[in-house]
Design a protein around this motif. Structure first.
Motif, mmCIF file in Angstrom:
data_model
loop_
_atom_site.group_PDB
_atom_site.id
_atom_site.type_symbol
_atom_site.label_atom_id
_atom_site.label_comp_id
_atom_site.label_asym_id
_atom_site.label_seq_id
_atom_site.Cartn_x
_atom_site.Cartn_y
_atom_site.Cartn_z
ATOM 1 N N UNK A 1 13.536 -30.531 -26.900
ATOM 2 C CA UNK A 1 14.086 -29.447 -27.719
ATOM 3 C C UNK A 1 14.876 -28.455 -26.869
ATOM 4 N N UNK A 2 14.420 -28.205 -25.648
ATOM 5 C CA UNK A 2 15.169 -27.302 -24.769
ATOM 6 C C UNK A 2 16.485 -27.939 -24.330
ATOM 7 N N UNK A 3 16.467 -29.253 -24.110
ATOM 8 C CA UNK A 3 17.707 -29.949 -23.764
ATOM 9 C C UNK A 3 18.706 -29.834 -24.906
ATOM 10 N N UNK A 4 18.198 -29.843 -26.131
ATOM 11 C CA UNK A 4 19.087 -29.681 -27.290
ATOM 12 C C UNK A 4 19.886 -28.382 -27.212
ATOM 13 N N UNK A 5 19.346 -27.377 -26.549
ATOM 14 C CA UNK A 5 20.035 -26.081 -26.454
ATOM 15 C C UNK A 5 21.028 -26.023 -25.294
ATOM 16 N N UNK B 1 16.252 -42.232 -32.998
ATOM 17 C CA UNK B 1 17.179 -41.326 -33.686
ATOM 18 C C UNK B 1 17.570 -40.164 -32.789
ATOM 19 N N UNK B 2 16.597 -39.632 -32.047
ATOM 20 C CA UNK B 2 16.901 -38.549 -31.117
ATOM 21 C C UNK B 2 17.800 -39.031 -29.976
ATOM 22 N N UNK C 1 25.552 -38.580 -29.254
ATOM 23 C CA UNK C 1 26.643 -37.953 -30.002
ATOM 24 C C UNK C 1 26.942 -36.546 -29.487
ATOM 25 N N UNK C 2 25.897 -35.759 -29.246
ATOM 26 C CA UNK C 2 26.098 -34.386 -28.778
ATOM 27 C C UNK C 2 26.716 -34.349 -27.377
ATOM 28 N N UNK C 3 26.224 -35.210 -26.500
ATOM 29 C CA UNK C 3 26.789 -35.260 -25.163
ATOM 30 C C UNK C 3 28.220 -35.767 -25.163
ATOM 31 N N UNK D 1 27.325 -35.254 -36.376
ATOM 32 C CA UNK D 1 26.416 -36.399 -36.480
ATOM 33 C C UNK D 1 25.175 -36.163 -35.626
ATOM 34 N N UNK D 2 25.394 -35.700 -34.382
ATOM 35 C CA UNK D 2 24.262 -35.441 -33.498
ATOM 36 C C UNK D 2 23.338 -34.364 -34.025
ATOM 37 N N UNK D 3 23.917 -33.293 -34.556
ATOM 38 C CA UNK D 3 23.097 -32.194 -35.088
ATOM 39 C C UNK D 3 22.292 -32.639 -36.294
ATOM 40 N N UNK D 4 22.910 -33.419 -37.175
ATOM 41 C CA UNK D 4 22.206 -33.867 -38.384
ATOM 42 C C UNK D 4 21.106 -34.867 -38.046
ATOM 43 N N UNK D 5 21.342 -35.715 -37.044
ATOM 44 C CA UNK D 5 20.308 -36.668 -36.646
ATOM 45 C C UNK D 5 19.123 -35.958 -35.993
#
Length: 215
Positions: free
Chosen positions: A7-11, A66-67, A73-75, A113-117
């Motif tokens: 979750x921290x990596x997501x930020x 999925x993550x 996608x985010x990267x 796409x990355x955010x929704x997944x």
């Protein structure tokens, strides 16, 4: 702990996210109105569309996979964004160039796409980690305690991810202004997502071992 790291990596997009408007202005010569439309309005529209199948895909692929796709996608979105500066280094290319607009739209699509997944999948993964596959009488009598534990973990995770967002924003500003520059900062902000893919693979293996234990 591993889920908190994920979750921290997501930020980590906050390394560059607060400065992307400046980046687009300096590198693409885009007016602020067009930047807002491409990075805010278009992104919100794409997220609303991508949210529809994301839950079904999460059920089909499983939460860890999925993550992984979300982080890819985010990267990739940030890597694609970082290439814009290289394209616009040619003086013959203006900010209205078709190729630049296409890259921005593609990067926003990947981001959406990355955010929704990721949205909701991390919470579902928390439930799968804490709830065993096999029900027992002792566990069925402790639903309230289990829910309290999940809420407690979730509240701590929200606190740590909020702190992470603030710290990364400061670090990103320091990196871009002192020595790396905007393009390199955008590129660097994509790298933690690919480390997150490895963590998601690891947590997926742990869940498989847990499932085998109950069979």
């Amino acid at each position: 702990f591993i889920l908190l790291c994920i979750r921290c990596i997501r930020t980590s997009h906050n390394l560059s996210q607060p400065f992307l408007v400046t980046y687009y202005q300096m590198e693409c010569y885009l007016p602020p109105s067009k930047i807002i439309w491409l990075t805010s309005s278009l992104y919100s529209f794409l997220v609303s569309i991508c949210e529809i199948p994301s839950g079904l895909l999460s059920d089909h692929w499983g939460r860890p996979k999925t993550l992984q796709y979300a982080f890819v996608c985010l990267g990739s979105s940030l890597l694609l964004t970082s290439t814009i500066a290289s394209i616009t280094s040619d003086d013959s290319i203006s900010g209205s160039s078709y190729s630049i607009i296409v890259i921005i739209v593609l990067s926003q699509l990947l981001r959406a796409i990355g955010s929704s997944l990721f949205s909701g999948t991390d919470m579902a993964l928390l439930y799968e980690i804490l709830l065993p596959k096999r029900k027992s009488s002792s566990l069925s009598n402790n639903n309230n305690n289990r829910e309290s534990l999940i809420l407690s973990i979730e509240s701590r995770h929200v606190f740590y991810t909020t702190v992470s967002e603030a710290v990364l924003s400061v670090i990103g500003g320091w990196m871009s202004s002192l020595f790396l520059g905007l393009q390199t900062t955008v590129f660097t902000s994509a790298l933690p997502f690919f480390f997150g893919i490895l963590l998601c693979r690891y947590i997926g293996q742990l869940l498989l071992k847990k499932e085998e234990k109950y069979h």
